[in-house]
Design an enzyme around this catalytic site. Structure first.
Site, mmCIF file in Angstrom:
data_model
loop_
_atom_site.group_PDB
_atom_site.id
_atom_site.type_symbol
_atom_site.label_atom_id
_atom_site.label_comp_id
_atom_site.label_asym_id
_atom_site.label_seq_id
_atom_site.Cartn_x
_atom_site.Cartn_y
_atom_site.Cartn_z
ATOM 1 N N PRO A 243 -0.451 -7.625 -4.669
ATOM 2 C CG PRO A 243 0.742 -8.791 -3.044
ATOM 3 C CD PRO A 243 -0.315 -7.732 -3.205
ATOM 4 C CD GLU A 244 -1.739 -7.470 -10.963
ATOM 5 O OE1 GLU A 244 -1.818 -8.080 -12.049
ATOM 6 O OE2 GLU A 244 -1.619 -6.232 -10.906
ATOM 7 C CG HIS B 112 5.171 -2.257 9.499
ATOM 8 N ND1 HIS B 112 4.191 -1.416 9.962
ATOM 9 C CD2 HIS B 112 6.183 -1.463 9.048
ATOM 10 C CE1 HIS B 112 4.570 -0.160 9.795
ATOM 11 N NE2 HIS B 112 5.776 -0.166 9.244
ATOM 12 N NE ARG C 86 -1.037 0.795 1.458
ATOM 13 C CZ ARG C 86 -1.505 1.406 0.380
ATOM 14 N NH1 ARG C 86 -2.790 1.303 0.075
ATOM 15 N NH2 ARG C 86 -0.717 2.122 -0.399
ATOM 16 N NE ARG D 200 -18.269 -11.222 -16.706
ATOM 17 C CZ ARG D 200 -18.596 -12.508 -16.626
ATOM 18 N NH1 ARG D 200 -19.041 -13.132 -17.704
ATOM 19 N NH2 ARG D 200 -18.488 -13.169 -15.497
#
Length: 275
Positions: A2-3, A92, A111, A154
């Protein structure tokens, strides 16, 4: 994973469901989800009320009464839902917060990568994982000139730099591919080679893209659902991510997929050329 738009969607959904609810007990079924002693976690949370849910980057911050905050990271597959206690647990489900009204806040994670950690409210900013975070992608907090200057310090590829959460928070693989396409920047372009004008347009596209994704309740490519078990719809508005071989919406050149920083990366070879 998820972002920011997905985490913000979860935050808003949970806020409508659990604010002002009192926790009367916590069941920790899979202890490794908890950072620290699970027994202390249960003892500290029990008896407290959820007063607010905030977000920092991709982290959810559950504010409990008496200055206690739970920092929660969903990682790859973490999900929260609110169910009646009579509803059987999913296999889960790993952590359950029992409320005094007979409902439960359940954390489900196929997971088992997600994590929860308790800290004194206000001290979450001192956690190493939150200390390094860049600004939130809003006009009030995300300064365009500072972003341009940080880019030029950078040497890495712009895709890799945008993913590391120090320039600006919340961008993951999907949204980086999308904003770079919108700005016509090749994902392998070195940060120092990006012009000031490109950086300013990229800055604005980041804000707008994440705003649009939040409005669409996030992107469901694999398994993301919100607190009400609803999928997002922003996947229907993606231009390049997951579109390998399909025509670029702008120039009709087939979208290509390469690997940048060990991440699958989608781009248009005509619109986005390395500089």
């Amino acid at each position: 994973m998820p972002e920011l738009p997905e985490v913000e969607t979860v935050r808003r959904g949970l806020s409508a469901l659990v604010i002002d609810k009192k926790v009367i007990g916590v069941d920790v079924i899979y202890p490794k989800i908890i950072v620290g002693d699970p027994s202390e976690f249960k003892e500290q949370v029990s008896g407290r009320t959820i007063s607010a849910i905030d977000r920092r980057g991709k982290y959810l911050l559950f504010r409990f009464s008496a200055d206690l905050t739970m920092v929660s990271h969903l990682r790859m597959e973490g999900k929260y839902s609110v169910k009646d206690a009579a509803v059987p647990l999913d296999k889960h489900t790993h952590v359950v917060f029992n409320f005094d009204d007979g409902t439960q806040l359940r954390y489900n994670d196929v997971r088992k990568f997600g994590r929860m950690q308790l800290v004194e409210t206000g001290m979450e900013k001192m956690l190493p994982s939150l200390q390094k975070l860049g600004p939130e992608p809003t006009p009030e907090t995300f300064d365009a000139q500072a972003f341009y200057q940080a880019l030029h310090r950078r040497k890495k590829a712009v895709k890799t730099a945008l993913l590391d959460q120090t320039l600006v928070v919340g961008l993951g693989n999907i949204y980086v591919d999308e904003v770079l396409w919108q700005t016509k920047i090749h994902p392998e372009t070195k940060c120092a080679n990006i012009t000031e004008q490109q950086a300013l347009v990229l800055h604005d596209n980041i804000i707008l893209e994440l705003e649009r994704a939040i409005a669409a309740h996030g992107t469901t490519v694999f398994t993301f659902t919100d607190a009400n078990s609803h999928s997002g719809s922003f996947q229907n508005q993606l231009n390049v991510y997951g579109k390998k071989g399909e025509p670029c919406p702008r120039c009709q050149t087939p979208i290509q997929k390469i690997v940048v920083g060990q991440r699958g990366t989608h781009f248009c070879p005509h619109c986005q050329q390395v500089i």
